[in-house]
Motif scaffolding. Sequence first.
Motif: not given
Lengths: 223, 426
Positions: B285-287, B293, B296, B319, B324, B327
């Motif tokens: 999951s990118p979260t 992340a 994505q 993350t 974040g 990114v």
Amino acid sequence: MTDNPTPTEAPQALRVFVVDDHAMFRAGVRAELAGRVDVIGEASSVAEAVSRIGALEPDVVLLDVHMPDGGGRAVLEVVRRTHPQVRFLALSVSDAAEDVIGLIRAGARGYVTKTISSDELAAAIRRVAEGDAVFSPRLAGFVLDAFASRSDTAVADPELDQLTNREREVLRLLARGYAYKEIAKELFISIKTVETHVSNVLRKLQMSNRYELSRWAADRRLV
Amino acid sequence: METTRKEPVITAPTAPRLYRARDRRMVAGVAAGLADHLGIPATRVRVAFVLLLGFSGLGLLLYAAFWAVLPQRARTSEDATRRSFAQILPFLVIGVAVLITQGILFDSVGAAATGGWLIALVAVGAGVIWHQSDPERRRQWSETLPQMPWLAAVVDESDRRAFLLRFIGGGVLVATGIIGVVAVYAPSGDIGAVVNGVIFALVGLFGVAVVAGPALWRTFNQLRAEREGRIRETERAEVAAMVHDQVLHTLALIQRNAGDVKVVQRLARGQERSLRNWLYKPTASPTERFAAALEQAAAEVEDTFAITVETVVVGDRDTDERVGALVAAAREAMVNAARHAKVQTVSLYAEAEPDQLSVFVRDRGAGFDPSTVEETRHGVRGSIIGRMTRHGGRAEIRSEPGTGTEVRLFLPISRATAAAAPARPS
């Protein structure tokens, strides 16, 4: 790597053989490389490739990874035993880690993906023919990944499997998309030294023991 | 699977139906199940069964009957307890004591008592064979081999050894019981005839095994092949669905936009990426993960600006807010490269080390002289340098006109957080 047999002058004198099971792709490569190198033959299966490479003895073989009955790795393993002077450049649509590392370990001198531009492909062929190793940024990333995760636990076989700091730096720059020339400038070393470092990485990759490789593959859920 | 079972475990709020217990069982869960139903301690039921042994093996007979008839309670999550044979021991001891007492008190080793025992033996043997399979599996078998369901019931690939043990054991019990009954109720007078009968019965069993062996073996293979075929079929259906939903649509769009090189490239690239992810990448999951992340973000830039972002990520970590921000800064750098560098390819390299995250965004495009444009470029100042500084990192921008630009982003990680987050996906 250091013994550089005086390369033939004109680049189109390089004799290249293409192994791929997709006829359309072979035709495309042939068309793109026309005028830059001499494509002397092609094969669509492992058996055909083995016999024709043995007969023609090309300078460089462009090798697909995924083929029926064993793939590029099978070709590499057979031909290398009888014709060690033939150099292999893997040219695959797959950039999965296990394919890349697997083929390099089997003895390929480089690995590029099929999305590569024809200029870069011609340059890569030339470099491989001259005995140099061709690392795409992605391949450098895989190698870093494989060795970085082991740096703390690689007490078992430190000599064989460790990368020196310098080699690691070179790999990082490669992964960042730098050309050899730019790496040399960045690190204040000669291009020749960069090439030596890269060749050493390749050598270590091929000689790494099985145990480490299987651990690495298992960690990444490749097996 | 479990929820589709017919047993109305939840829908029957009245008195609990009679089941064999799955937890707390000692042999087959009959006693515990009865105890649950009657609302008394299981030990009492067990003692009762053991005492009933004294009446010509009535306890054993009853137990076998219950065993054969009662369904087993549906599997739940808390089935951790395994049978412990130490627990069975006291009951065995009591049972033997009861038998001895019975023998001494009534001297009832007569024909009737033995007959009861032997029938009990037959019942247990049959029960063993029958419970070799659970109902679900029996149903499946009779579907796969309609012409001889009994044969299918005999072959269970998942635990072949257990099957052999139980089937042969059960068969021997049944055979011995029947022979015994015959010997007791139709006494031929001497014990030698009984022994002969037993031997012949065993020979018969062996013969059946020899005859049925190859057929059994073929059925094993047939079942396995059938199962593998089913798995392949499922995979094929999945691939077909994926190809239909994405690849065919993309190809249709490409045909319609064949004149527009940019659109075709964008579609092809997006499709290639999604297919590649589907084939090779474990989904993250990118979260949650740094690498996902970044990938994505790179994919978004690729789609928006129709360029190629050559992404290489080494290592990974979880993350948080600061990651974040890193990114987001990397994304801004990629957007800048896509907008201003006038190139087709941008490379993104990221490395997660134990004490630092680094991201490099590089292009070989137009480049600029950092000293001349710095004041007006809010994108670079605010979105990249400022954002990194606010989160305790730093950003360097290296550019020369003509040779391209590289944005370097560094985010130190304290030892504590680095230790908390595993450095690699496991």
